[in-house]
Design a protein around this motif. Structure first.
Motif, PDB file in Angstrom:
ATOM      1  N   LYS A 193       0.832  -1.204   0.000  1.00  0.00           N
ATOM      2  CA  LYS A 193       0.000   0.000   0.000  1.00  0.00           C
ATOM      3  C   LYS A 193       0.868   1.255   0.000  1.00  0.00           C
ATOM      4  O   LYS A 193       0.609   2.221  -0.731  1.00  0.00           O
ATOM      5  N   LEU A 194       1.914   1.246   0.831  1.00  0.00           N
ATOM      6  CA  LEU A 194       2.785   2.406   0.932  1.00  0.00           C
ATOM      7  C   LEU A 194       3.500   2.709  -0.382  1.00  0.00           C
ATOM      8  O   LEU A 194       3.761   3.879  -0.699  1.00  0.00           O
ATOM      9  N   LEU A 195       3.797   1.680  -1.146  1.00  0.00           N
ATOM     10  CA  LEU A 195       4.578   1.852  -2.372  1.00  0.00           C
ATOM     11  C   LEU A 195       3.712   2.018  -3.618  1.00  0.00           C
ATOM     12  O   LEU A 195       4.245   2.164  -4.718  1.00  0.00           O
ATOM     13  N   THR A 196       2.404   1.987  -3.446  1.00  0.00           N
ATOM     14  CA  THR A 196       1.513   2.126  -4.599  1.00  0.00           C
ATOM     15  C   THR A 196       0.661   3.390  -4.468  1.00  0.00           C
ATOM     16  O   THR A 196      -0.552   3.370  -4.647  1.00  0.00           O
ATOM     17  N   GLY A 197       1.321   4.482  -4.105  1.00  0.00           N
ATOM     18  CA  GLY A 197       0.680   5.792  -4.126  1.00  0.00           C
ATOM     19  C   GLY A 197      -0.161   6.137  -2.921  1.00  0.00           C
ATOM     20  O   GLY A 197      -0.919   7.116  -2.965  1.00  0.00           O
ATOM     21  N   ARG A 198      -0.023   5.367  -1.823  1.00  0.00           N
ATOM     22  CA  ARG A 198      -0.879   5.618  -0.667  1.00  0.00           C
ATOM     23  C   ARG A 198      -0.104   5.998   0.594  1.00  0.00           C
ATOM     24  O   ARG A 198      -0.638   5.961   1.704  1.00  0.00           O
ATOM     25  N   ALA A 199       1.161   6.371   0.442  1.00  0.00           N
ATOM     26  CA  ALA A 199       1.990   6.704   1.601  1.00  0.00           C
ATOM     27  C   ALA A 199       1.430   7.896   2.370  1.00  0.00           C
ATOM     28  O   ALA A 199       1.423   7.913   3.604  1.00  0.00           O
ATOM     29  N   SER A 200       0.939   8.900   1.651  1.00  0.00           N
ATOM     30  CA  SER A 200       0.440  10.104   2.318  1.00  0.00           C
ATOM     31  C   SER A 200      -0.867   9.849   3.078  1.00  0.00           C
ATOM     32  O   SER A 200      -1.242  10.639   3.946  1.00  0.00           O
ATOM     33  N   GLN A 201      -1.548   8.747   2.747  1.00  0.00           N
ATOM     34  CA  GLN A 201      -2.807   8.417   3.422  1.00  0.00           C
ATOM     35  C   GLN A 201      -2.665   7.269   4.413  1.00  0.00           C
ATOM     36  O   GLN A 201      -3.638   6.885   5.054  1.00  0.00           O
ATOM     37  N   PHE A 202      -1.458   6.763   4.540  1.00  0.00           N
ATOM     38  CA  PHE A 202      -1.293   5.544   5.324  1.00  0.00           C
ATOM     39  C   PHE A 202      -1.631   5.740   6.801  1.00  0.00           C
ATOM     40  O   PHE A 202      -2.012   4.797   7.492  1.00  0.00           O
ATOM     41  N   HIS A 203      -1.543   6.969   7.285  1.00  0.00           N
ATOM     42  CA  HIS A 203      -1.892   7.233   8.679  1.00  0.00           C
ATOM     43  C   HIS A 203      -3.375   7.000   8.953  1.00  0.00           C
ATOM     44  O   HIS A 203      -3.793   6.911  10.115  1.00  0.00           O
ATOM     45  N   THR A 204      -4.195   6.884   7.889  1.00  0.00           N
ATOM     46  CA  THR A 204      -5.632   6.628   8.057  1.00  0.00           C
ATOM     47  C   THR A 204      -5.970   5.143   8.043  1.00  0.00           C
ATOM     48  O   THR A 204      -7.147   4.783   8.033  1.00  0.00           O
ATOM     49  N   LEU A 205      -4.955   4.295   8.035  1.00  0.00           N
ATOM     50  CA  LEU A 205      -5.166   2.845   7.946  1.00  0.00           C
ATOM     51  C   LEU A 205      -6.154   2.371   9.007  1.00  0.00           C
ATOM     52  O   LEU A 205      -6.035   2.693  10.182  1.00  0.00           O
ATOM     53  N   ARG A 206      -7.153   1.615   8.579  1.00  0.00           N
ATOM     54  CA  ARG A 206      -8.131   0.985   9.453  1.00  0.00           C
ATOM     55  C   ARG A 206      -8.936   1.990  10.286  1.00  0.00           C
ATOM     56  O   ARG A 206      -9.396   1.684  11.383  1.00  0.00           O
ATOM     57  N   THR A 207      -9.086   3.193   9.757  1.00  0.00           N
ATOM     58  CA  THR A 207      -9.941   4.178  10.413  1.00  0.00           C
ATOM     59  C   THR A 207     -11.141   4.458   9.508  1.00  0.00           C
ATOM     60  O   THR A 207     -11.114   4.155   8.309  1.00  0.00           O
ATOM     61  N   LEU A 208     -12.202   5.035  10.074  1.00  0.00           N
ATOM     62  CA  LEU A 208     -13.411   5.332   9.315  1.00  0.00           C
ATOM     63  C   LEU A 208     -13.089   6.258   8.148  1.00  0.00           C
ATOM     64  O   LEU A 208     -12.561   7.353   8.336  1.00  0.00           O
ATOM     65  N   GLY A 209     -13.399   5.797   6.949  1.00  0.00           N
ATOM     66  CA  GLY A 209     -13.128   6.586   5.759  1.00  0.00           C
ATOM     67  C   GLY A 209     -11.683   6.533   5.299  1.00  0.00           C
ATOM     68  O   GLY A 209     -11.338   7.172   4.301  1.00  0.00           O
ATOM     69  N   GLY A 210     -10.840   5.778   6.005  1.00  0.00           N
ATOM     70  CA  GLY A 210      -9.422   5.703   5.651  1.00  0.00           C
ATOM     71  C   GLY A 210      -9.095   4.462   4.838  1.00  0.00           C
ATOM     72  O   GLY A 210      -9.984   3.800   4.292  1.00  0.00           O
ATOM     73  N   LEU A 211      -7.811   4.171   4.760  1.00  0.00           N
ATOM     74  CA  LEU A 211      -7.365   3.001   4.012  1.00  0.00           C
ATOM     75  C   LEU A 211      -7.827   1.714   4.693  1.00  0.00           C
ATOM     76  O   LEU A 211      -7.831   1.611   5.920  1.00  0.00           O
ATOM     77  N   ALA A 212      -8.186   0.749   3.867  1.00  0.00           N
ATOM     78  CA  ALA A 212      -8.614  -0.551   4.377  1.00  0.00           C
ATOM     79  C   ALA A 212      -7.406  -1.343   4.870  1.00  0.00           C
ATOM     80  O   ALA A 212      -6.271  -1.122   4.431  1.00  0.00           O
ATOM     81  N   GLY A 213      -7.660  -2.267   5.763  1.00  0.00           N
ATOM     82  CA  GLY A 213      -6.589  -3.130   6.246  1.00  0.00           C
ATOM     83  C   GLY A 213      -6.244  -4.237   5.280  1.00  0.00           C
ATOM     84  O   GLY A 213      -5.293  -4.992   5.522  1.00  0.00           O
ATOM     85  N   PHE A 214      -7.000  -4.357   4.196  1.00  0.00           N
ATOM     86  CA  PHE A 214      -6.796  -5.397   3.198  1.00  0.00           C
ATOM     87  C   PHE A 214      -6.766  -4.750   1.815  1.00  0.00           C
ATOM     88  O   PHE A 214      -7.234  -3.625   1.642  1.00  0.00           O
ATOM     89  N   PRO A 215      -6.242  -5.450   0.807  1.00  0.00           N
ATOM     90  CA  PRO A 215      -6.350  -4.924  -0.561  1.00  0.00           C
ATOM     91  C   PRO A 215      -7.808  -4.714  -0.949  1.00  0.00           C
ATOM     92  O   PRO A 215      -8.661  -5.553  -0.651  1.00  0.00           O
ATOM     93  N   ARG A 216      -8.082  -3.611  -1.592  1.00  0.00           N
ATOM     94  CA  ARG A 216      -9.455  -3.276  -1.974  1.00  0.00           C
ATOM     95  C   ARG A 216      -9.421  -2.644  -3.366  1.00  0.00           C
ATOM     96  O   ARG A 216      -8.761  -1.632  -3.582  1.00  0.00           O
TER      97      ARG A 216
END
Length: 314
Positions: free
Chosen positions: A85-108
């Motif tokens: 996830k971090l290496l596929t354009g989501r590093a700036s959003q990674f702090h939202t991991l597993r939060t409401l409206g944030g990045l999912a804990g699984f591939p989606r």
């Protein structure tokens, strides 16, 4: 290189294709940064820490070897996918991991075009990747399709159905087995014991060295005998290591490979990519929790449970 410079490397990557252009010196620095970012976020948000730490080098090697704009990777379960996830354009959003409206804990799939298959639990990666390989062949494509599956997920029947059909059809497919000898708890059963076979232990290496020295010492024919012995070593390994199992499924078997040795991983992934006449399985051994001492300690304790206990499932 300072920590700030190292940190800027991850934040400067906006596409996984950029990982292909990183130097051999940059890759280990990026690995350290990935681990730090994963630990920082998971310590606050929760999540699957140890599995993702264990595949940092494997993820880097995959993205350094394959072109994610064309090639497809299917992650089994998704517990291992944080570095991806971090290496596929989501590093700036990674702090939202597993939060409401944030990045999912699984591939989606809805989250990123690089998440080729939505996963939860478990053992679906080989079948899904095989379907993608069939679609590629029907369309006349040339891209690589990979499934990354853990040894815990490999114990499920669906994974073996995928192996069986892939071998039967002879499709060009790469399966990467991430073998860390533990899933949620220590793996049990005959398959786990079989995968644990290795010829890399010190006494085996020493015996090999002693036998070759003995053969070479024989007058006149010693060198030829040693050469014949080394030529037969691969056949010996394929019989006494897990390669025998996967070869029975008509897979080309490569491994085991140290999952934390980046040059070796890249080299063996290139070997796997060069196989054009059927499916190939790359067996990678990793340490769950690598780079974070508390997680490594727990994993080491679990892996040292006596074999008799593992057999009983206790």
């Amino acid at each position: 290189m300072t920590e700030n410079t190292a940190q800027s490397l991850l934040d400067s990557l906006t596409s996984p294709k950029q990982v292909m252009d990183l130097s051999d010196e940059q890759l280990p620095l990026l690995a350290a940064e990935l681990r730090k970012r994963i630990i920082d976020v998971v310590s606050k948000n929760g999540g699957h820490l140890a599995p993702s730490l264990g595949v940092v080098e494997l993820t880097l090697a995959l993205l350094h070897t394959f072109n994610m704009e064309q090639d497809k990777i299917v992650w089994d379960v998704g517990h291992q996918a944080y570095a991806y996830k971090l290496l596929t354009g989501r590093a700036s959003q990674f702090h939202t991991l597993r939060t409401l409206g944030g990045l999912a804990g699984f591939p989606r799939r809805s989250e990123s075009p690089y998440d080729r298959f939505g996963v939860g639990h478990s053992s679906t990666s080989i079948s899904a990747a095989l379907g993608m390989a069939m679609a590629r062949d029907l369309a006349g494509g040339k891209e690589h399709v990979l499934a990354v599956i853990g040894d815990g997920s490999l114990t499920a029947g669906e994974a073996f159905e995928g192996l069986n059909l892939a071998g039967h059809m002879g499709r060009r497919l790469i399966v990467v087995l991430n073998d860390n000898e533990i899933s949620i708890s220590p793996n049990v059963g005959a398959l786990s014991l079989f995968l644990s076979r290795t010829l890399s232990r010190r006494w085996v290496r020493q015996t090999r060295k002693d036998v070759l020295q003995l053969l070479r010492s024989i007058p006149r024919i010693g060198q030829k005998l040693a050469l014949y012995a080394m030529r037969g070593e691969w056949s010996f390994k394929s019989f006494f290591t897990p390669g025998m199992l996967f070869e029975a499924f008509r897979f080309t078997y490569i491994g085991p490979v140290d999952g934390h040795d980046l040059p070796a991983l890249c080299r063996h992934l290139q070997m796997a990519a060069a196989v054009e006449d059927g499916p190939v399985l790359l067996h990678v051994r990793t340490c769950k929790g690598k780079g974070y001492a508390p997680a490594e300690k727990v994993t080491a304790c679990c892996s040292q449970i006596p074999t008799s206990t593992k057999r009983s499932g206790k």
